[in-house]
Design a protein around this motif. Sequence first.
Motif, short mmCIF file in Angstrom:
data_model
loop_
_atom_site.label_atom_id
_atom_site.label_comp_id
_atom_site.label_asym_id
_atom_site.label_seq_id
_atom_site.Cartn_x
_atom_site.Cartn_y
_atom_site.Cartn_z
N LEU A 1 -23.13 19.92 13.13
CA LEU A 1 -22.85 19.46 11.77
C LEU A 1 -22.34 18.02 11.78
O LEU A 1 -22.66 17.24 10.89
N SER B 1 -28.60 18.52 9.93
CA SER B 1 -27.75 19.51 10.61
C SER B 1 -28.52 20.78 10.94
O SER B 1 -28.45 21.30 12.06
N ILE B 2 -29.25 21.31 9.95
CA ILE B 2 -30.00 22.56 10.16
C ILE B 2 -31.07 22.37 11.22
O ILE B 2 -31.26 23.21 12.11
N PHE C 1 -27.53 18.13 5.30
CA PHE C 1 -27.94 19.52 5.55
C PHE C 1 -29.29 19.58 6.27
O PHE C 1 -29.50 20.42 7.15
N THR C 2 -30.21 18.67 5.91
CA THR C 2 -31.53 18.64 6.57
C THR C 2 -31.38 18.36 8.06
O THR C 2 -31.93 19.08 8.91
#
Length: 535
Positions: free
Chosen positions: A149, A128-129, A125-126
Amino acid sequence: MGLEVAAARLGALYTTSDYASVVSINLFVALLCACIVLGHLLEENRWVNESITALIIGLCTGVVILLMTKGKSSHLFVFSEDLFFIYLLPPIIFNAGFQVKKKQFFRNFMTITLFGAVGTMISFFTISIAAIAIFSRMNIGTLDVGDFLAIGAIFSATDSVCTLQVLNQDETPFLYSLVFGEGVVNDATSIVLFNALQNFDLVHIDAAVVLKFLGNFFYLFLSSTFLGVFAGLLSAYIIKKLYIGRHSTDREVALMMLMAYLSYMLAELLDLSGILTVFFCGIVMSHYTWHNVTESSRVTTKHAFATLSFIAETFLFLYVGMDALDIEKWEFASDRPGKSIGISSILLGLVLLGRAAFVFPLSFLSNLTKKAPNEKITWRQQVVIWWAGLMRGAVSIALAYNKFTRSGHTQLHGNAIMITSTITVVLFSTMVFGMMTKPLIRLLLPASGHPVTSEPSSPKSLHSPLLTSMQGSDLENTTNIVRPSSLRMLLTKPTHTVHYYWRKFDDALMRPMFGGRGFVPFSPGSPTEQSHGGR
């Protein structure tokens, strides 16, 4: 007449193609031999290990081929993700499970799962965002949310081989098992994440899509593990009941290899995670099946699996070194070389950030649950764990090819940039970070002063210290098992308590049915029965 000429030309074409393939295979096998010899000569080198040696040889070979073909090609084979996932990855992962010291692995199972599964999700998530926030403003091509992603999943896959080559399993068993176990679970989690992403419409993301995604992720995780355990138990049951070794040890070894590979291919056929399946199949086979075969088959399987894994890993690093100079991909991405370098630097920074985002917070949380000071993860160990996961390797390369190329050839500008950036990150992290690993670990974890002597394994696997564990199942060691006398014991020492009840269940039901140490099949006059039957 015209048909005869056409047939002759076609035959000549096939002959030329076959000849080129034979030449390529000869050169590649010769290079593999060179990697093994140089790896042996550089065994004690402070900076270089076998993976870096293979990369450097691959790079040099790529330069030579580029010069010989006048800049048209740099490698002997066209990379195929099918080659990687179907033929090269299974022996590497199976050997990792088969040779693991199970006692240390399962004693630290909760911490390993915390780092390998939860930590990988945090890293995913780190990255990807941050990729969505940064790359969407850089105009690097037709990349959508699904691609960003996928970048998160690709760069969450670590390669801890360099660190495992330096850490000593006997001097730092907790740290070694944590780095090793986290690496395997991390690879499986990254690939499951990557596969789960392919099945969803990520343009319109809402709460229902996220919940469905998480449900699919856990379904893949659990069902893959179950399939691996089932395949391992089935092989143990068949070999125990039939006791094939009394007639042919070759059949025993062949059956173990084929059933392990069958478990992996069944998982791929059912769209599950082959990595998780074959890893747990390896653990179950080493606990049950390995003890049901003859003594000679035990030695054979131990070294055969390690050798296959070693050759596959060397092959991969050698190919990655060659493919780094693939002229086609660099031509697609070369109109703005500064942008390509910038993207590679950003991705490298995201790798550092994504790793730090979970290693230090999760270490802090893990330490809160540990009572004894020697069970806590020290600050120096946390730095080693963080460093161990900075290298990126073959899994990242294969996932990037799977996502951003078609049949081995890059078609779009944005895809070409992502492929070249991935190769750059893999090369830089493996060579630069890899060369710094030995000095860093020696600085952070000075040797305890007494060298650990063990029989040198031949050939040397990238996980060779694990080979010494195969003289008996580590779960058999009854020391340090505390008998739980109350609910308080279960709460204060859950690992020992679960281990105790597992031993009771294993001795009462599993080993009488599936075999294992002390439960070898009876065959009058067999070497196995004479040497182990009385135990």
